[in-house]
Design a protein around this motif. Sequence first.
Motif, PDB file in Angstrom:
ATOM      1  N   GLU A   1     -52.463   7.351  61.278  1.00 59.04           N
ATOM      2  CA  GLU A   1     -53.014   6.040  61.133  1.00 59.04           C
ATOM      3  C   GLU A   1     -52.129   4.846  61.847  1.00 59.04           C
TER       4      GLU A   1
ATOM      5  N   ARG B   1     -57.034  21.727  52.595  1.00 58.26           N
ATOM      6  CA  ARG B   1     -56.691  21.599  54.144  1.00 58.26           C
ATOM      7  C   ARG B   1     -56.307  22.877  54.442  1.00 58.26           C
TER       8      ARG B   1
ATOM      9  N   LYS C   1     -48.465  13.444  57.898  1.00 60.29           N
ATOM     10  CA  LYS C   1     -48.937  13.430  59.143  1.00 60.29           C
ATOM     11  C   LYS C   1     -50.179  12.835  59.421  1.00 60.29           C
ATOM     12  N   GLN C   2     -50.993  12.746  58.243  1.00 50.97           N
ATOM     13  CA  GLN C   2     -52.433  11.796  58.371  1.00 50.97           C
ATOM     14  C   GLN C   2     -51.741  10.140  58.480  1.00 50.97           C
TER      15      GLN C   2
END
Length: 159
Positions: free
Chosen positions: A157, A53, A152-153
Amino acid sequence: MNFEEFFLEAERLKLRIPIVNESSHAPLLLSNEALFHLPLLAMVILTLSKGARKPRSSELGQIVGDCIERTLAGFKGSSQHIGWSANLRIRTIKALTFLELAGLVNVDQNNKFVSSTDIGRKIVTSAMTGETNLAFTLHSISRNYRDIAVEKQIRLELS
């Protein structure tokens, strides 16, 4: 008045210079100069840009600050939020500029992702090998960056 006359006069007047040792009670803390040391910031950026990432250049100051907060013991549980420090952000940009000029990272002009070059990856890989404090710290920064990205992901979601 010459050198010897000065000391004779000081002795005659019984001049004394009081020395106050207040530093013995103050805790030893890192100053901004030590914490925001450009080589350390450059190694942090190289470590972040080496992973799967890639960080965006616009988010780099915040991410570097968050990783340092989570990694260095002096900042764990602190309310200082160094990711918001203007001084850190300025020095992070200086470190990024150095890395770009040295050919160790590339910043994609379209999406602004920072990625390490082959030479940059070799440098950070060699720094992360062994049992040194630097290797341990860089591994911790790498793990904390992955944790931040996953958090963060998950937030994205949930919202």
